[in-house]
Write a protein that holds these residues in place. Structure first.
Motif, PDB file in Angstrom:
ATOM      1  N   ALA A 165      -1.029   5.173  -2.360  1.00 46.29           N
ATOM      2  CA  ALA A 165       0.143   5.339  -3.219  1.00 46.29           C
ATOM      3  C   ALA A 165       1.433   5.169  -2.410  1.00 46.29           C
ATOM      4  CB  ALA A 165       0.110   6.704  -3.904  1.00 46.29           C
ATOM      5  N   SER A 166       1.487   5.708  -1.210  1.00 42.92           N
ATOM      6  CA  SER A 166       2.686   5.558  -0.367  1.00 42.92           C
ATOM      7  C   SER A 166       2.901   4.120   0.051  1.00 42.92           C
ATOM      8  CB  SER A 166       2.581   6.436   0.873  1.00 42.92           C
ATOM      9  OG  SER A 166       2.635   7.790   0.525  1.00 42.92           O
ATOM     10  N   ILE A 167       1.819   3.418   0.352  1.00 37.49           N
ATOM     11  CA  ILE A 167       1.936   2.006   0.738  1.00 37.49           C
ATOM     12  C   ILE A 167       2.492   1.188  -0.412  1.00 37.49           C
ATOM     13  CG2 ILE A 167       0.617  -0.056   1.379  1.00 37.49           C
ATOM     14  CD1 ILE A 167      -1.276   1.866   2.898  1.00 37.49           C
ATOM     15  N   VAL A 168       1.955   1.395  -1.622  1.00 35.17           N
ATOM     16  CA  VAL A 168       2.445   0.667  -2.792  1.00 35.17           C
ATOM     17  C   VAL A 168       3.903   1.003  -3.058  1.00 35.17           C
ATOM     18  CG1 VAL A 168       2.210   0.440  -5.298  1.00 35.17           C
ATOM     19  CG2 VAL A 168       0.178   0.422  -3.846  1.00 35.17           C
ATOM     20  N   ALA A 169       4.271   2.273  -2.948  1.00 33.92           N
ATOM     21  CA  ALA A 169       5.665   2.682  -3.185  1.00 33.92           C
ATOM     22  C   ALA A 169       6.618   2.008  -2.201  1.00 33.92           C
ATOM     23  CB  ALA A 169       5.788   4.205  -3.093  1.00 33.92           C
ATOM     24  N   GLN A 170       6.228   1.907  -0.951  1.00 35.21           N
ATOM     25  CA  GLN A 170       7.089   1.267   0.044  1.00 35.21           C
ATOM     26  C   GLN A 170       7.195  -0.236  -0.171  1.00 35.21           C
ATOM     27  OE1 GLN A 170       6.081   2.379   4.089  1.00 35.21           O
ATOM     28  NE2 GLN A 170       5.671   4.491   3.447  1.00 35.21           N
TER      29      GLN A 170
END
Length: 54
Positions: free
Chosen positions: A45-50
């Motif tokens: 989720a953090s990778i997609v958000a970034q």
């Protein structure tokens, strides 16, 4: 086991209950010339958000 060296050891969590105890340590070890295992945990989720941030 002669080639195994502990570089760093850090206690991260200790949990106690009435009938059990769990101790979690983060340990960094070196085995010269050998790789026996590698683990990687990704926060998708953090990778997609970034990658999708404006």
């Amino acid at each position: 086991m002669q080639d195994l060296r502990t570089e760093k050891s850090e206690r991260t969590h200790t949990y106690h209950s009435e009938n059990a105890a769990t101790v979690e340590d983060l340990i960094t070890r070196t085995v010269p010339g050998k790789i026996s295992r590698e683990n990687v945990w990704l926060d998708g989720a953090s990778i997609v958000a970034q990658l999708t941030a404006p």
